[in-house]
Design a protein around this motif. Structure first.
Motif, PDB file in Angstrom:
ATOM      1  N   TYR B  33      -3.469  -2.977  -2.948  1.00  0.00           N
ATOM      2  CA  TYR B  33      -4.107  -1.713  -3.308  1.00  0.00           C
ATOM      3  C   TYR B  33      -4.661  -1.804  -4.731  1.00  0.00           C
ATOM      4  O   TYR B  33      -4.042  -2.417  -5.609  1.00  0.00           O
ATOM      5  CB  TYR B  33      -3.099  -0.559  -3.315  1.00  0.00           C
ATOM      6  N   TYR B  35      -5.596   1.034  -7.585  1.00  0.00           N
ATOM      7  CA  TYR B  35      -5.571   2.438  -7.967  1.00  0.00           C
ATOM      8  C   TYR B  35      -6.244   2.596  -9.330  1.00  0.00           C
ATOM      9  O   TYR B  35      -6.171   1.712 -10.184  1.00  0.00           O
ATOM     10  CB  TYR B  35      -4.129   2.950  -8.092  1.00  0.00           C
ATOM     11  N   LEU B  45      -6.089   6.199  -5.292  1.00  0.00           N
ATOM     12  CA  LEU B  45      -6.417   5.004  -4.535  1.00  0.00           C
ATOM     13  C   LEU B  45      -7.918   4.767  -4.504  1.00  0.00           C
ATOM     14  O   LEU B  45      -8.697   5.652  -4.145  1.00  0.00           O
ATOM     15  CB  LEU B  45      -5.895   5.122  -3.100  1.00  0.00           C
ATOM     16  N   GLN B  48      -7.912  -0.280  -0.348  1.00  0.00           N
ATOM     17  CA  GLN B  48      -6.716  -0.886   0.229  1.00  0.00           C
ATOM     18  C   GLN B  48      -7.140  -2.015   1.153  1.00  0.00           C
ATOM     19  O   GLN B  48      -8.017  -1.843   2.001  1.00  0.00           O
ATOM     20  CB  GLN B  48      -5.923   0.164   1.010  1.00  0.00           C
ATOM     21  N   GLN B  50      -5.760  -5.016   3.912  1.00  0.00           N
ATOM     22  CA  GLN B  50      -4.714  -5.564   4.764  1.00  0.00           C
ATOM     23  C   GLN B  50      -5.144  -7.003   5.021  1.00  0.00           C
ATOM     24  O   GLN B  50      -6.154  -7.247   5.688  1.00  0.00           O
ATOM     25  CB  GLN B  50      -4.605  -4.787   6.085  1.00  0.00           C
ATOM     26  N   VAL B  55      -9.051  -1.741   4.549  1.00  0.00           N
ATOM     27  CA  VAL B  55      -8.474  -0.706   5.399  1.00  0.00           C
ATOM     28  C   VAL B  55      -9.013   0.673   5.016  1.00  0.00           C
ATOM     29  O   VAL B  55      -9.293   1.507   5.860  1.00  0.00           O
ATOM     30  CB  VAL B  55      -6.941  -0.719   5.291  1.00  0.00           C
ATOM     31  N   ASP B  56      -9.142   0.885   3.702  1.00  0.00           N
ATOM     32  CA  ASP B  56      -9.585   2.199   3.213  1.00  0.00           C
ATOM     33  C   ASP B  56     -10.316   2.000   1.901  1.00  0.00           C
ATOM     34  O   ASP B  56      -9.730   1.464   0.956  1.00  0.00           O
ATOM     35  CB  ASP B  56      -8.373   3.119   3.027  1.00  0.00           C
ATOM     36  N   SER B  58     -12.514   4.740   1.006  1.00  0.00           N
ATOM     37  CA  SER B  58     -13.218   6.019   1.028  1.00  0.00           C
ATOM     38  C   SER B  58     -13.418   6.632  -0.354  1.00  0.00           C
ATOM     39  O   SER B  58     -14.321   7.441  -0.549  1.00  0.00           O
ATOM     40  CB  SER B  58     -12.462   7.011   1.923  1.00  0.00           C
ATOM     41  N   GLY B  98       3.459  -1.812   6.717  1.00  0.00           N
ATOM     42  CA  GLY B  98       4.340  -1.001   7.538  1.00  0.00           C
ATOM     43  C   GLY B  98       4.744   0.270   6.817  1.00  0.00           C
ATOM     44  O   GLY B  98       4.093   0.695   5.874  1.00  0.00           O
ATOM     45  N   VAL B  99       5.839   0.842   7.210  1.00  0.00           N
ATOM     46  CA  VAL B  99       6.195   2.174   6.710  1.00  0.00           C
ATOM     47  C   VAL B  99       7.380   2.154   5.750  1.00  0.00           C
ATOM     48  O   VAL B  99       8.139   3.109   5.661  1.00  0.00           O
ATOM     49  CB  VAL B  99       6.483   3.121   7.888  1.00  0.00           C
ATOM     50  N   THR B 100       7.541   1.051   5.013  1.00  0.00           N
ATOM     51  CA  THR B 100       8.654   1.003   4.065  1.00  0.00           C
ATOM     52  C   THR B 100       8.420   1.927   2.886  1.00  0.00           C
ATOM     53  O   THR B 100       9.362   2.397   2.271  1.00  0.00           O
ATOM     54  CB  THR B 100       8.876  -0.418   3.535  1.00  0.00           C
ATOM     55  N   GLY B 101       7.184   2.150   2.539  1.00  0.00           N
ATOM     56  CA  GLY B 101       6.887   3.074   1.460  1.00  0.00           C
ATOM     57  C   GLY B 101       6.966   2.490   0.079  1.00  0.00           C
ATOM     58  O   GLY B 101       6.647   3.163  -0.890  1.00  0.00           O
ATOM     59  N   GLU B 102       7.423   1.261  -0.076  1.00  0.00           N
ATOM     60  CA  GLU B 102       7.570   0.750  -1.427  1.00  0.00           C
ATOM     61  C   GLU B 102       6.381  -0.105  -1.814  1.00  0.00           C
ATOM     62  O   GLU B 102       6.151  -1.174  -1.245  1.00  0.00           O
ATOM     63  CB  GLU B 102       8.850  -0.056  -1.583  1.00  0.00           C
ATOM     64  N   LEU B 103       5.651   0.386  -2.797  1.00  0.00           N
ATOM     65  CA  LEU B 103       4.582  -0.369  -3.398  1.00  0.00           C
ATOM     66  C   LEU B 103       5.106  -0.988  -4.679  1.00  0.00           C
ATOM     67  O   LEU B 103       5.843  -0.341  -5.439  1.00  0.00           O
ATOM     68  CB  LEU B 103       3.384   0.536  -3.715  1.00  0.00           C
TER      69      LEU B 103
END
Lengths: 111, 114
Positions: B33, B35, B45, B48, B50, B55-56, B58, B98-103
């Motif tokens: 990412y 930012y 952001l 991003q 992958q 991925v993004d 925008s 995935g959905v771990t949330g830790e950046l």
């Protein structure tokens, strides 16, 4: 659209006092909420996440879907807690994992 | 474990000049990412990746900002031409995905546009 609001830019408390950093969110789906922290001269790092229901460094945060809030609390603040705190919301979109951050609250714990 | 590396740490340029920032993520992290953090605001952001795919993007001002992640590892973010309002800290972060949330964040590159 997802949005995170931290209403307090600055928060100052005395050592040993309780502290609560407020966070409100706006999201149409099922949110995942996090608190990130940045200590002086250090990198931004994860403090805790709501799905873990954990207490880190004495901090806890409960997700209240009714009030769309995820306030960070600690019963007895310590001087080393002084830092910038960011609430963050994820879209929980699988591989398209994206975090949206609030503007942050600068916490100062005075001796 | 080595963290996310960014360079340069500081850069001062005049408006209309160009600048490039480099990021090396944590080994094995598929998601990267960029930012932008303007003074007094939270990180926003920009883009991003992958692996080496976008991925993004925008919120990336594509008329002046570009980013690439060749071979799915290192990434560069370029601004050309820079404007005064681009003055900010540019943060690179990586995650396993995935959905771990830790950046995991780098130390950031602070840009000042005069």
């Amino acid at each position: 659209a997802q949005r995170v609001t931290q209403p307090e830019k600055l928060l100052s408390v005395f050592k040993g006092a309780p502290v609560e950093l407020k966070c409100n969110y706006s999201y149409s789906g099922s949110p995942e909420l996090f608190w990130y922290v940045q200590y002086s001269r250090q990198r931004l790092q994860l403090l805790l996440r709501h799905i873990s229901r954990e207490s880190i460094k004495g901090f806890t945060a409960d997700l209240n879907k009714g009030e769309t809030s995820f306030h960070l609390k600690k019963p007895f603040a310590q001087e080393e807690d002084s830092a910038m705190y960011y609430c963050a919301l994820s879209n929980s979109g699988g591989s398209n994992y994206k975090l949206t951050f609030g503007k942050g609250t600068l916490l100062t714990v005075n001796p | 474990e080595a963290g996310v590396a960014q360079s340069p740490r500081y850069k001062i340029i005049e408006k209309r000049q160009s600048v490039a920032f480099w990021c090396n993520p944590i080994s094995g992290h598929a998601t990267l990412y960029w930012y932008q953090q303007i003074l007094g605001q939270g990180p926003k952001l920009l883009i991003q990746f992958q692996n080496n795919g976008v991925v993004d993007d925008s919120q990336l001002p594509k008329d002046r900002f570009s980013a690439e992640r060749l071979k799915g590892v290192d990434s560069t973010l370029k601004i050309q031409p820079a404007k005064l309002e681009d003055s900010a800290v540019y943060l690179c972060a990586s995650s396993l995905g995935g959905v771990t949330g830790e950046l995991f964040f780098g130390e950031g590159s602070r840009l000042t546009v005069l």
